[in-house]
Design a protein around this motif. Structure first.
Motif, mmCIF file in Angstrom:
data_model
loop_
_atom_site.group_PDB
_atom_site.id
_atom_site.type_symbol
_atom_site.label_atom_id
_atom_site.label_comp_id
_atom_site.label_asym_id
_atom_site.label_seq_id
_atom_site.Cartn_x
_atom_site.Cartn_y
_atom_site.Cartn_z
ATOM 1 N N ASP A 13 0.845 -1.204 0.000
ATOM 2 C CA ASP A 13 0.000 0.000 0.000
ATOM 3 C C ASP A 13 0.875 1.247 0.000
ATOM 4 O O ASP A 13 1.827 1.352 0.781
ATOM 5 C CB ASP A 13 -0.896 0.007 1.241
ATOM 6 N N LYS A 17 1.184 2.620 -7.290
ATOM 7 C CA LYS A 17 0.552 1.985 -8.460
ATOM 8 C C LYS A 17 -0.497 2.895 -9.088
ATOM 9 O O LYS A 17 -0.462 3.149 -10.298
ATOM 10 C CB LYS A 17 -0.151 0.680 -8.053
ATOM 11 N N GLU A 40 -8.498 -5.523 -8.039
ATOM 12 C CA GLU A 40 -8.849 -6.572 -7.073
ATOM 13 C C GLU A 40 -8.491 -6.122 -5.665
ATOM 14 O O GLU A 40 -7.500 -5.403 -5.496
ATOM 15 C CB GLU A 40 -8.098 -7.863 -7.415
ATOM 16 N N ARG A 51 -15.056 -6.812 -1.659
ATOM 17 C CA ARG A 51 -13.957 -5.886 -1.355
ATOM 18 C C ARG A 51 -14.272 -5.068 -0.086
ATOM 19 O O ARG A 51 -13.423 -4.921 0.785
ATOM 20 C CB ARG A 51 -13.733 -4.950 -2.547
ATOM 21 N N LEU A 55 -11.978 -5.165 3.199
ATOM 22 C CA LEU A 55 -11.225 -3.967 3.605
ATOM 23 C C LEU A 55 -11.744 -3.309 4.882
ATOM 24 O O LEU A 55 -11.105 -2.382 5.390
ATOM 25 C CB LEU A 55 -11.199 -2.934 2.468
ATOM 26 N N VAL A 68 -11.176 -13.231 -1.082
ATOM 27 C CA VAL A 68 -10.486 -12.603 -2.233
ATOM 28 C C VAL A 68 -10.470 -13.556 -3.427
ATOM 29 O O VAL A 68 -10.599 -13.117 -4.575
ATOM 30 C CB VAL A 68 -9.063 -12.074 -1.904
ATOM 31 N N ARG A 72 -12.182 -13.092 -7.020
ATOM 32 C CA ARG A 72 -11.322 -13.302 -8.208
ATOM 33 C C ARG A 72 -11.975 -14.233 -9.218
ATOM 34 O O ARG A 72 -11.886 -14.026 -10.431
ATOM 35 C CB ARG A 72 -9.978 -13.864 -7.733
ATOM 36 N N ARG A 94 -3.652 -5.056 -8.914
ATOM 37 C CA ARG A 94 -3.509 -6.221 -8.021
ATOM 38 C C ARG A 94 -4.204 -7.461 -8.584
ATOM 39 O O ARG A 94 -5.250 -7.378 -9.223
ATOM 40 C CB ARG A 94 -4.058 -5.974 -6.615
ATOM 41 N N PHE A 95 -3.608 -8.603 -8.286
ATOM 42 C CA PHE A 95 -4.186 -9.910 -8.636
ATOM 43 C C PHE A 95 -3.650 -10.909 -7.608
ATOM 44 O O PHE A 95 -3.399 -10.521 -6.450
ATOM 45 C CB PHE A 95 -3.815 -10.241 -10.102
ATOM 46 N N ALA A 98 -0.922 -10.471 -4.853
ATOM 47 C CA ALA A 98 -1.291 -9.746 -3.624
ATOM 48 C C ALA A 98 -1.758 -10.715 -2.541
ATOM 49 O O ALA A 98 -1.506 -10.494 -1.347
ATOM 50 C CB ALA A 98 -2.375 -8.714 -3.920
ATOM 51 N N THR A 99 -2.432 -11.780 -2.942
ATOM 52 C CA THR A 99 -2.904 -12.747 -1.941
ATOM 53 C C THR A 99 -1.713 -13.470 -1.305
ATOM 54 O O THR A 99 -1.675 -13.681 -0.084
ATOM 55 C CB THR A 99 -3.865 -13.765 -2.586
ATOM 56 N N TYR A 102 -0.037 -10.582 0.895
ATOM 57 C CA TYR A 102 -0.770 -10.073 2.068
ATOM 58 C C TYR A 102 -1.251 -11.209 2.988
ATOM 59 O O TYR A 102 -0.973 -11.199 4.183
ATOM 60 C CB TYR A 102 -1.963 -9.205 1.631
ATOM 61 N N GLN A 103 -2.012 -12.169 2.412
ATOM 62 C CA GLN A 103 -2.534 -13.236 3.273
ATOM 63 C C GLN A 103 -1.416 -14.241 3.599
ATOM 64 O O GLN A 103 -1.327 -14.739 4.720
ATOM 65 C CB GLN A 103 -3.712 -13.952 2.588
ATOM 66 N N ASP A 159 -7.422 2.263 5.428
ATOM 67 C CA ASP A 159 -8.357 1.146 5.543
ATOM 68 C C ASP A 159 -7.741 0.081 6.446
ATOM 69 O O ASP A 159 -6.710 0.305 7.079
ATOM 70 C CB ASP A 159 -8.753 0.598 4.155
ATOM 71 N N PHE A 161 -6.056 -2.641 5.949
ATOM 72 C CA PHE A 161 -4.664 -3.038 5.686
ATOM 73 C C PHE A 161 -3.714 -1.874 5.921
ATOM 74 O O PHE A 161 -2.647 -2.041 6.503
ATOM 75 C CB PHE A 161 -4.529 -3.591 4.264
#
Ligand code: ATP
Ligand SMILES: Cc1cn([C@H]2C[C@H](O)[C@@H](COP(=O)(O)O)O2)c(=O)[nH]c1=O
Length: 212
Positions: A13, A17, A40, A51, A55, A68, A72, A94-95, A98-99, A102-103, A159, A161
């Motif tokens: 974040d 981008k 995404e 989303r 978020l 997510v 997707r 993002r696609f 990112a998972t 982040y996750q 947000d 994240f």
């Protein structure tokens, strides 16, 4: 009809981008391409609803991953695949990387489970049902988390994240670095530069890889 170009933008974040996506779209349009611009989590009515949940609501990492990937799946079927079939350039903020970042790296969730979900959601396009849908190019905006936090401070309300501590973003950044190490489609953009220089790197990358 020639299949389109699937291009994703990734990074922690505040990496920058969104600041370049308008110019990217304009660049492809001036070259006569039709651009589908999307993001995404999101990109469909259901995806945008998911989303908002992801978020804003605290949740377990598996729940977050399932949401997510559910968003997707709809996005791939309703937006991305049809646009690629039409020959569009799909610019996606993002696609799946990112998972994993982040996750997986950020929250410490099981990468093997994420790989299984990736397979379920992104495999299956005829005539090669085992080939996963992946971007042709991923522009990875790499920025030290401390600088990203400085850039975001005061820029907007954080947000779920963006409210995470800098240690979380160090892990996310490492997650992106690990992902980039394993895939030639990644192009690292040094985002710790003035905007014009970041844009020059993007243009140079597109030219070097024959995409624009
Ligand atoms: N090269 C740059 N130098 C200084 N500030 C920048 C630069 N690029 C973007 N910014 C600023 O940094 C902030 C974050 O940029 P931006 O919204 O583009 O990041 P992002 O990667 O899209 O973030 P997110 O993923 O959280 O939406 C904005 O306030 C933007 O104006
Ligand atoms: C795709 C995806 C996104 N996230 C996170 C990453 C960001 O913090 C937000 C999206 O906000 P942005 O302003 O549009 O960048 O969602 C995630 O955790 N997992 C994902 O798969």
């Amino acid at each position: 009809m020639t299949r389109g170009l699937f291009l994703t933008l990734e990074g922690i974040d505040g990496a920058g981008k969104s600041s370049h996506i308008d110019a990217l779209e304009a660049l492809f349009r001036t070259r006569g391409r039709t651009v589908t611009r999307t993001r995404e989590p999101g990109g469909t009515p259901l995806g945008e609803t998911l989303r908002t949940l992801v978020l804003t609501q605290p949740m377990d990492a598996l729940t977050e991953s399932l949401l997510v990937f559910a968003a997707r799946r709809e996005h791939v079927l309703q937006v991305i695949e049809p646009a690629l079939a039409r020959g569009d350039v799909v610019l996606c903020d993002r696609f799946t990387d990112a998972t994993f970042a982040y996750q997986g790296a950020g929250r410490g969730f099981d990468l093997d489970v994420l790989s299984s979900l990736e397979h379920w959601v992104q495999a299956g396009r005829a005539p090669e049902p085992d080939v996963l849908l992946q971007p042709a190019l991923t522009l990875w905006f790499d920025l030290p988390p401390e600088i990203a936090a400085e850039r975001l401070a005061g820029a907007r309300l954080p947000d779920k994240f963006e409210s995470q501590p800098v240690e979380f973003f160090r892990r996310v950044a490492q997650g992106y670095a690990d992902r980039a190490a394993g895939a030639a489609r990644f192009a690292r953009i040094d985002a710790n530069r003035p905007r014009e220089q970041v844009w020059q790197q993007i243009e140079a990358t597109l030219a070097a890889r024959g995409f624009a």
